[in-house]
Each structure stands twice: as structure tokens, then as C-alpha cells.
Design an enzyme around this catalytic site. Structure first.
Site, PDB file in Angstrom:
ATOM      1  N   TYR A  49      -9.862   5.233   5.536  1.00 14.78           N
ATOM      2  CA  TYR A  49      -9.125   5.003   4.298  1.00 14.78           C
ATOM      3  C   TYR A  49     -10.059   4.696   3.132  1.00 14.78           C
ATOM      4  O   TYR A  49     -10.849   3.763   3.166  1.00 14.78           O
ATOM      5  CB  TYR A  49      -8.118   3.843   4.462  1.00 14.78           C
ATOM      6  CG  TYR A  49      -6.971   4.139   5.406  1.00 14.78           C
ATOM      7  CD1 TYR A  49      -6.696   5.433   5.847  1.00 14.78           C
ATOM      8  CD2 TYR A  49      -6.145   3.116   5.851  1.00 14.78           C
ATOM      9  CE1 TYR A  49      -5.646   5.697   6.712  1.00 14.78           C
ATOM     10  CE2 TYR A  49      -5.080   3.379   6.709  1.00 14.78           C
ATOM     11  CZ  TYR A  49      -4.845   4.673   7.133  1.00 14.78           C
ATOM     12  OH  TYR A  49      -3.803   4.926   7.987  1.00 14.78           O
ATOM     13  N   PRO A 185       6.954   4.606   6.850  1.00 15.18           N
ATOM     14  CA  PRO A 185       8.267   4.023   7.181  1.00 15.18           C
ATOM     15  C   PRO A 185       9.299   4.194   6.070  1.00 15.18           C
ATOM     16  O   PRO A 185      10.491   4.072   6.322  1.00 15.18           O
ATOM     17  CB  PRO A 185       7.942   2.537   7.395  1.00 15.18           C
ATOM     18  CG  PRO A 185       6.708   2.294   6.583  1.00 15.18           C
ATOM     19  CD  PRO A 185       5.922   3.574   6.683  1.00 15.18           C
ATOM     20  N   LEU A 186       8.824   4.475   4.830  1.00 14.87           N
ATOM     21  CA  LEU A 186       9.766   4.651   3.716  1.00 14.87           C
ATOM     22  C   LEU A 186      10.020   6.124   3.428  1.00 14.87           C
ATOM     23  O   LEU A 186      10.621   6.477   2.407  1.00 14.87           O
ATOM     24  CB  LEU A 186       9.232   3.937   2.465  1.00 14.87           C
ATOM     25  CG  LEU A 186       9.002   2.426   2.643  1.00 14.87           C
ATOM     26  CD1 LEU A 186       8.385   1.816   1.391  1.00 14.87           C
ATOM     27  CD2 LEU A 186      10.313   1.717   2.977  1.00 14.87           C
ATOM     28  N   GLY A 187       9.554   6.988   4.313  1.00 17.21           N
ATOM     29  CA  GLY A 187       9.766   8.422   4.121  1.00 17.21           C
ATOM     30  C   GLY A 187      11.238   8.779   4.266  1.00 17.21           C
ATOM     31  O   GLY A 187      12.027   8.031   4.853  1.00 17.21           O
ATOM     32  N   GLY A 188      11.599   9.918   3.678  1.00 19.96           N
ATOM     33  CA  GLY A 188      12.967  10.420   3.842  1.00 19.96           C
ATOM     34  C   GLY A 188      13.944   9.885   2.812  1.00 19.96           C
ATOM     35  O   GLY A 188      15.140  10.183   2.863  1.00 19.96           O
ATOM     36  N   THR A 193      16.586  15.074   3.518  1.00 21.48           N
ATOM     37  CA  THR A 193      17.902  15.710   3.649  1.00 21.48           C
ATOM     38  C   THR A 193      18.923  14.953   2.800  1.00 21.48           C
ATOM     39  O   THR A 193      18.890  13.712   2.713  1.00 21.48           O
ATOM     40  CB  THR A 193      18.392  15.747   5.114  1.00 21.48           C
ATOM     41  OG1 THR A 193      18.775  14.421   5.482  1.00 21.48           O
ATOM     42  CG2 THR A 193      17.326  16.269   6.050  1.00 21.48           C
TER      43      THR A 193
HETATM   44  N1  LIG Z   1      -1.665   6.513  11.760  1.00 14.80           N
HETATM   45  C1  LIG Z   1      -1.643   7.416  10.817  1.00 14.80           C
HETATM   46  O1  LIG Z   1      -2.040   8.556  11.016  1.00 14.80           O
HETATM   47  C2  LIG Z   1      -1.154   7.043   9.446  1.00 14.80           C
HETATM   48  C3  LIG Z   1      -0.818   8.027   8.501  1.00 14.80           C
HETATM   49  C4  LIG Z   1      -0.359   7.609   7.242  1.00 14.80           C
HETATM   50  C5  LIG Z   1      -0.242   6.257   6.958  1.00 14.80           C
HETATM   51  N2  LIG Z   1      -0.596   5.320   7.893  1.00 14.80           N
HETATM   52  C6  LIG Z   1      -0.469   3.873   7.646  1.00 14.80           C
HETATM   53  O2  LIG Z   1       0.904   3.606   7.399  1.00 14.80           O
HETATM   54  C7  LIG Z   1       1.041   2.888   6.184  1.00 14.80           C
HETATM   55  C8  LIG Z   1       2.378   3.204   5.567  1.00 14.80           C
HETATM   56  O3  LIG Z   1       2.513   4.582   5.335  1.00 14.80           O
HETATM   57  P1  LIG Z   1       2.475   5.199   3.863  1.00 14.80           P
HETATM   58  O4  LIG Z   1       1.819   4.213   2.959  1.00 14.80           O
HETATM   59  O5  LIG Z   1       1.920   6.564   3.959  1.00 14.80           O
HETATM   60  O6  LIG Z   1       4.000   5.380   3.510  1.00 14.80           O
HETATM   61  P2  LIG Z   1       5.160   4.349   3.098  1.00 14.80           P
HETATM   62  O7  LIG Z   1       4.770   2.968   3.437  1.00 14.80           O
HETATM   63  O8  LIG Z   1       6.409   4.877   3.717  1.00 14.80           O
HETATM   64  O9  LIG Z   1       5.298   4.548   1.526  1.00 14.80           O
HETATM   65  C9  LIG Z   1       4.343   4.107   0.623  1.00 14.80           C
HETATM   66  C10 LIG Z   1       4.860   4.454  -0.782  1.00 14.80           C
HETATM   67  O10 LIG Z   1       6.066   3.742  -1.039  1.00 14.80           O
HETATM   68  C11 LIG Z   1       5.928   2.947  -2.222  1.00 14.80           C
HETATM   69  N3  LIG Z   1       6.648   1.686  -1.961  1.00 14.80           N
HETATM   70  C12 LIG Z   1       6.333   0.705  -1.074  1.00 14.80           C
HETATM   71  N4  LIG Z   1       7.263  -0.273  -1.108  1.00 14.80           N
HETATM   72  C13 LIG Z   1       8.181   0.099  -2.028  1.00 14.80           C
HETATM   73  C14 LIG Z   1       9.373  -0.499  -2.525  1.00 14.80           C
HETATM   74  N5  LIG Z   1       9.818  -1.669  -2.064  1.00 14.80           N
HETATM   75  N6  LIG Z   1      10.066   0.158  -3.499  1.00 14.80           N
HETATM   76  C15 LIG Z   1       9.639   1.354  -3.969  1.00 14.80           C
HETATM   77  N7  LIG Z   1       8.517   1.972  -3.541  1.00 14.80           N
HETATM   78  C16 LIG Z   1       7.794   1.346  -2.576  1.00 14.80           C
HETATM   79  C17 LIG Z   1       4.454   2.765  -2.429  1.00 14.80           C
HETATM   80  O11 LIG Z   1       4.107   2.636  -3.787  1.00 14.80           O
HETATM   81  P3  LIG Z   1       3.773   1.206  -4.503  1.00 14.80           P
HETATM   82  O12 LIG Z   1       2.341   0.919  -4.302  1.00 14.80           O
HETATM   83  O13 LIG Z   1       4.142   1.466  -5.927  1.00 14.80           O
HETATM   84  O14 LIG Z   1       4.670   0.175  -3.874  1.00 14.80           O
HETATM   85  C18 LIG Z   1       3.903   4.091  -1.872  1.00 14.80           C
HETATM   86  O15 LIG Z   1       3.986   5.105  -2.853  1.00 14.80           O
HETATM   87  C19 LIG Z   1      -0.186   3.333   5.373  1.00 14.80           C
HETATM   88  O16 LIG Z   1      -0.460   2.459   4.306  1.00 14.80           O
HETATM   89  C20 LIG Z   1      -1.236   3.343   6.439  1.00 14.80           C
HETATM   90  O17 LIG Z   1      -1.711   2.024   6.694  1.00 14.80           O
HETATM   91  C21 LIG Z   1      -1.037   5.712   9.129  1.00 14.80           C
END
Ligand SMILES: NC(=O)c1ccc[n+]([C@@H]2O[C@H](COP(=O)([O-])OP(=O)(O)OC[C@H]3O[C@@H](n4cnc5c(N)ncnc54)[C@H](OP(=O)(O)O)[C@@H]3O)[C@@H](O)[C@H]2O)c1
Length: 261
Positions: A49, A185-188, A193
Site C-alpha cells: 500500500y 465492505p462498502l462496495g455495491g 445493481t
Molecule cells: N486483501 C485485498 O486484496 C484488499 C483489496 C482492497 C482493499 N483491501 C483492504 O480493505 C480495506 C477496505 O476496502 P476499500 O478501502 O477498497 O473499500 P471500502 O472500505 O468499501 O470503501 C472505501 C471508500 O469508501 C469511502 N467511505 C468510507 N466510509 C464512508 C462513509 N461512512 N460514508 C461515505 N463514504 C465512506 C472512502 O472515502 P473517505 O476517505 O472519503 O471516507 C473510500 O472512498 C482497504 O482499505 C484495504 O485495507 C484489501
């Protein structure tokens, strides 16, 4: 409250923090310190990262980690087991620690038996360089093969209200007492859909919550072993994400979403 989950003999709050966009600025270091002050005690990062900046920010802001569990990851899909030691040493240095509580194999190299990579991680455990082993983007079969070599404490796969391709892995982890860490986790919630988006929007109205809180509350109800790590750089979003633990979806509302794709 969100409640807690056991990760081996460590106990962490069930909403953690993802840090794949974390760069090393004073502001981000303060953000991490304030996040911990708000009760975040599980932080996910990775060797990859921000070219190491996510780990070094965490190290500079939080070492020596009073009660905060750091999970990092190493090994991408072309990497060989013998490279893992070098990745781990760099991670330890950036994180300013002698032992990582949870070390996850980031990706399985399709050309290397998973037993070989996990066998290497088991050596690090024996040396006290890592405490627990986790896997990322794996199938049930791969988890079982890994478990034959070493205890597996966590699995991190993509999973959210709209992406359920790993339902069998969630069920297996639940049965085995393995923490399931859903990434994205916030996808979708947009661009997915229409059916899922519409149910989430209705539930957000009904529970006076945000769509993100509904998505997290749904994950928390999906399995007692679920440990979401929403990624954010905003304290307001972080507090709101923690608030998801107070939403108790009814069985019917949970099921409506579970059965919609
Ligand atoms: N194992 C793997 O291959 C893999 C792949 C991808 C990710 N990850 C890990 O998983 C974690 C989470 O996944 P992700 O960050 O990709 O996706 P996510 O947590 O589903 O979404 C992150 C996005 O949501 C926004 N967000 C967060 N809380 C919010 C809220 N309460 N209201 C509105 N928007 C919000 C964030 O922007 P703001 O900063 O504006 O809140 C950011 O744009 C990553 O940080 C990483 O540590 C692991």
C-alpha cells in the site's frame, strides 16, 4: 456497540480500519491517533500500500501499539515463498515493531503450492516475527490446504452487500472460528445493481441510517466472525462506520437483502 471478535487470543472491536490510501503526512498520522482514541484497535495495511507509506505512517503514528492490533500483508501473485522473509523484514521496520500480530498472504501465487507459502509464514511464527497467519482472496479448498500446514486465524476476501461470490468461504470461516475480513465492505452502494441499491436506500430510511451503515450492519449480521475494515481518511466517516454496530437489522430486512442480487 459493535461488539468484539476473537482473533486467536487477541480481542478486537468488530469495526476496524482499512488503510490502502494512507500516505505519510502529519494530518494522516493525527488521523490514526484520533481513530485509536475513538476505539479503533484493528488496522489493516499491506507491504504494497502506497509503496510502503501506509505501513510507515502507522509505525510513526502508533508504535509501540498500546492494545492496537496491526494486520499487514505480503506476497503478491508472482512472488515466491523465499521472497516473503524480505517483505516481512521491511514491514517490521516500517511498522517499528519486532512482531506483527497478523500477517496475511496477500495473494496466492498460482504457480506455487499454497502449502509452501504458508510453510514459510509458519517459520516466521515459530521465530516470533508474526503472531497469527491470515490469507487473502482464497477458496475454501485453499484454506483447508493451508490449515494442514498451520493454524489460519483470518481470511480477507472481497465481500459486500452486492458481491457474494465468497458466501461459501464466509460459511466455512464461521464454522471454523476464523475471522472473515471483507475487503471493499462498502462496495455495491452505487454503480452496482439497482435492486440492491434500492433495498439499501429503503433500509437507510427505515433505520434512520446512511447506506454505508446499512451495508456494514448487514455484514455484521451475516456472521459473528465478520470483521469489516472500511477504508477511510475521514474521522466523520470513521465515526459513522462505527455507529453501524448500533443498527440491529430485523431478520426479515437482513434476508431481503441477502436474497437480492
Ligand atoms: N486483501 C485485498 O486484496 C484488499 C483489496 C482492497 C482493499 N483491501 C483492504 O480493505 C480495506 C477496505 O476496502 P476499500 O478501502 O477498497 O473499500 P471500502 O472500505 O468499501 O470503501 C472505501 C471508500 O469508501 C469511502 N467511505 C468510507 N466510509 C464512508 C462513509 N461512512 N460514508 C461515505 N463514504 C465512506 C472512502 O472515502 P473517505 O476517505 O472519503 O471516507 C473510500 O472512498 C482497504 O482499505 C484495504 O485495507 C484489501
Amino acid at each position: 456497540m459493535t461488539g468484539t471478535i476473537k482473533l486467536g487470543d487477541l480481542t478486537v472491536n468488530r469495526i476496524g480500519l482499512g488503510t490502502n490510501r494512507l500516505t505519510n503526512t502529519d494530518e494522516n498520522q493525527r488521523f490514526l491517533q484520533e481513530a485509536v482514541g475513538l476505539g479503533i484497535n484493528f488496522i489493516d495495511t499491506a507491504y504494497r500500500y502506497q509503496a510502503g507509506a501506509s505501513e510507515s505512517t502507522i509505525g510513526e503514528a502508533l508504535a509501540p501499539y498500546d492494545g492496537v492490533v496491526i494486520a499487514t500483508k505480503g506476497g503478491w501473485d508472482n512472488d515466491r515463498p523465499e521472497q516473503l522473509r524480505g517483505f516481512l523484514e521491511e514491514s517490521l521496520q516500517r511498522l517499528q515493531t519486532r512482531c506483527v500480530p497478523l500477517y496475511q498472504l496477500h495473494r496466492v501465487n498460482p504457480d506455487v503450492p499454497i502449502e509452501d507459502s504458508v510453510g514459510e509464514l509458519q517459520k516466521f511464527r515459530a521465530e516470533g516475527r508474526i503472531r497469527y497467519i491470515g490469507l487473502s482472496e482464497v477458496t475454501v479448498e485453499q484454506i483447508k490446504r493451508a490449515q494442514a500446514v498451520a493454524p489460519i486465524a483470518s481470511v480477507q476476501n472481497e465481500y459486500n452487500v452486492a458481491v457474494r461470490k465468497h458466501d461459501d468461504v464466509v460459511d466455512y470461516c464461521t464454522e471454523q472460528g476464523i475471522a472473515f475480513i471483507p475487503w471493499y465492505p462498502l462496495g455495491g452502494l452505487s454503480g452496482g445493481t439497482a435492486a440492491v441499491e434500492s433495498i439499501v436506500a429503503d433500509l437507510a430510511d427505515k433505520y434512520e441510517a446512511t447506506p454505508q451503515q446499512i451495508a456494514l450492519a448487514w455484514l455484521l449480521k451475516r456472521s459473528p466472525m465478520m470483521l469489516p475494515i472500511p477504508g477511510t481518511l475521514s474521522l466523520d466517516h470513521l465515526k459513522s462506520n462505527q455507529g453501524a454496530g448500533r443498527i440491529n437489522l430485523s431478520d426479515e430486512d437482513y434476508k431481503d437483502l441477502k436474497e437480492t442480487s
